[in-house]
Design an enzyme around this catalytic site. Structure first.
Site, PDB file in Angstrom:
ATOM      1  N   VAL A  15       0.772  -1.334  -0.023  1.00 20.51           N
ATOM      2  CA  VAL A  15      -0.093   0.061   0.000  1.00 20.51           C
ATOM      3  C   VAL A  15       0.903   1.177  -0.115  1.00 20.51           C
ATOM      4  CG1 VAL A  15      -1.575   1.339   1.169  1.00 20.51           C
ATOM      5  CG2 VAL A  15      -2.057  -1.031   1.386  1.00 20.51           C
ATOM      6  N   ASN A 199       6.521   6.701  -0.222  1.00 21.03           N
ATOM      7  CA  ASN A 199       7.705   6.070  -0.333  1.00 21.03           C
ATOM      8  C   ASN A 199       8.211   5.312   0.810  1.00 21.03           C
ATOM      9  OD1 ASN A 199       7.588   7.160  -3.172  1.00 21.03           O
ATOM     10  ND2 ASN A 199       8.307   8.716  -2.057  1.00 21.03           N
ATOM     11  N   ARG A 200       7.488   4.711   1.891  1.00 21.40           N
ATOM     12  CA  ARG A 200       8.199   3.982   2.898  1.00 21.40           C
ATOM     13  C   ARG A 200       8.885   4.911   3.854  1.00 21.40           C
ATOM     14  NH1 ARG A 200       4.185   1.321   1.392  1.00 21.40           N
ATOM     15  NH2 ARG A 200       4.315  -0.953   1.263  1.00 21.40           N
ATOM     16  N   LEU A 201       8.813   6.200   3.699  1.00 20.06           N
ATOM     17  CA  LEU A 201       9.619   6.890   4.615  1.00 20.06           C
ATOM     18  C   LEU A 201       8.627   7.460   5.801  1.00 20.06           C
ATOM     19  CD1 LEU A 201      11.592   9.331   2.034  1.00 20.06           C
ATOM     20  CD2 LEU A 201      12.617   7.338   3.607  1.00 20.06           C
TER      21      LEU A 201
END
Length: 221
Positions: A15, A199-201
Site C-alpha cells: 500500500v 515511499n516507505r519514509l
C-alpha cells in the site's frame, strides 16, 4: 475456496500511504504519550476501525521464545494500559515468570500504529472487581467455564463445561469474579508512534521514560 497465494504474489502486495491529515511531530509528543495516544485512539474510533482497543500482546514463554496474541485494552491511565485475563493462562504464566511485555495497536485503515514496551504488574483486586462488574453475563460464564490455554478434547467438551457453569449459576444474578481471573497493567518504558507515509519514509517517534519525564526521539523508518 480462494486460490493459495504464492511468494511472488505476497512480494507484490503493498500500500502506498498518502500523507497524513495531521503531521506527527516531536512537539506534538512533548506532553508525554497519553495525550497523543488518546487523540489517535479517538481518530481510530471515528475512522470506523474494527475493535480499535485491540492490541497484539507479546510475552516471553517458558521456552524463551516470544509469544503473541491479540487482547483488548480495557483500561488507560497515566501509569499505563490494562487488560484482563485468566492468571493461569499462557500469558498469565509468562508474565508471572517474566513481568515484561510489548503491546501494539494496529490501525491499518488509518495507517497508524502505537507500540508500548515495559513492565507488567497485576492491577489491584478492587480494580479487577470493578471491571468484572461491567462484563456481560455470558462473558462471566465463559471465564468460569474455560481453563484458558489448557488442552481440551473437542468443542463438544467445551460446550458441556459451559452448560455446567450455566446450571451452577442459574439462580445467581451477580456471578462472582473467579479468584484466578483479573487484570494486568503495562507500565511503559517506551511508547512508539508510527504513521504511514509515502515511499516507505514513515514517521516514527519514540518516547522513552526518564526520571524527569519523557525523552522524545525521531527514528528513521
Amino acid at each position: 475456496m480462494a486460490p493459495a497465494r504464492n511468494s511472488d504474489d505476497l512480494a507484490h502486495m503493498r500500500v502506498d500511504y498518502s500523507g497524513p491529515a495531521v503531521e506527527l511531530t516531536e512537539d506534538a509528543c512533548a506532553a508525554g504519550w497519553r495525550p497523543m495516544f488518546e487523540s489517535w485512539l479517538a481518530a481510530a474510533i471515528e475512522g470506523g476501525v474494527s475493535e480499535p482497543n485491540a492490541m497484539v500482546l507479546a510475552t516471553i514463554g517458558d521456552d524463551g521464545l516470544p509469544a503473541t496474541r491479540t487482547v483488548l485494552c480495557k483500561g488507560l491511565s497515566d501509569t499505563g494500559i490494562a487488560f484482563y485475563t485468566n492468571y493461569e493462562s499462557g500469558k498469565g504464566r509468562h508474565l508471572a515468570a517474566r513481568p515484561v511485555a510489548s503491546a501494539t495497536f494496529v490501525w491499518a485503515s488509518i495507517a497508524r500504529q502505537v507500540t508500548f514496551r515495559g513492565d507488567v504488574s497485576r492491577v489491584p483486586e478492587a480494580v479487577s472487581d470493578e471491571y468484572w462488574e461491567q462484563r456481560p453475563r455470558g462473558a462471566r460464564l465463559g471465564a468460569w467455564a474455560s481453563e484458558q490455554s489448557n488442552p481440551i478434547g473437542s468443542r463438544t467438551e467445551l460446550d458441556a463445561k459451559l452448560s455446567q457453569v450455566e446450571e451452577r449459576f442459574a439462580k445467581v444474578d451477580d456471578i462472582p469474579r473467579p479468584l484466578g481471573w483479573g487484570g494486568f497493567e503495562i507500565t511503559p518504558r517506551t511508547v512508539e508512534f508510527w504513521q504511514g507515509r509515502t515511499n516507505r519514509l514513515h514517521d516514527r517517534i519514540r518516547l522513552t521514560r526518564t526520571t524527569d519525564g519523557w525523552d522524545v526521539t525521531r527514528l528513521q523508518p
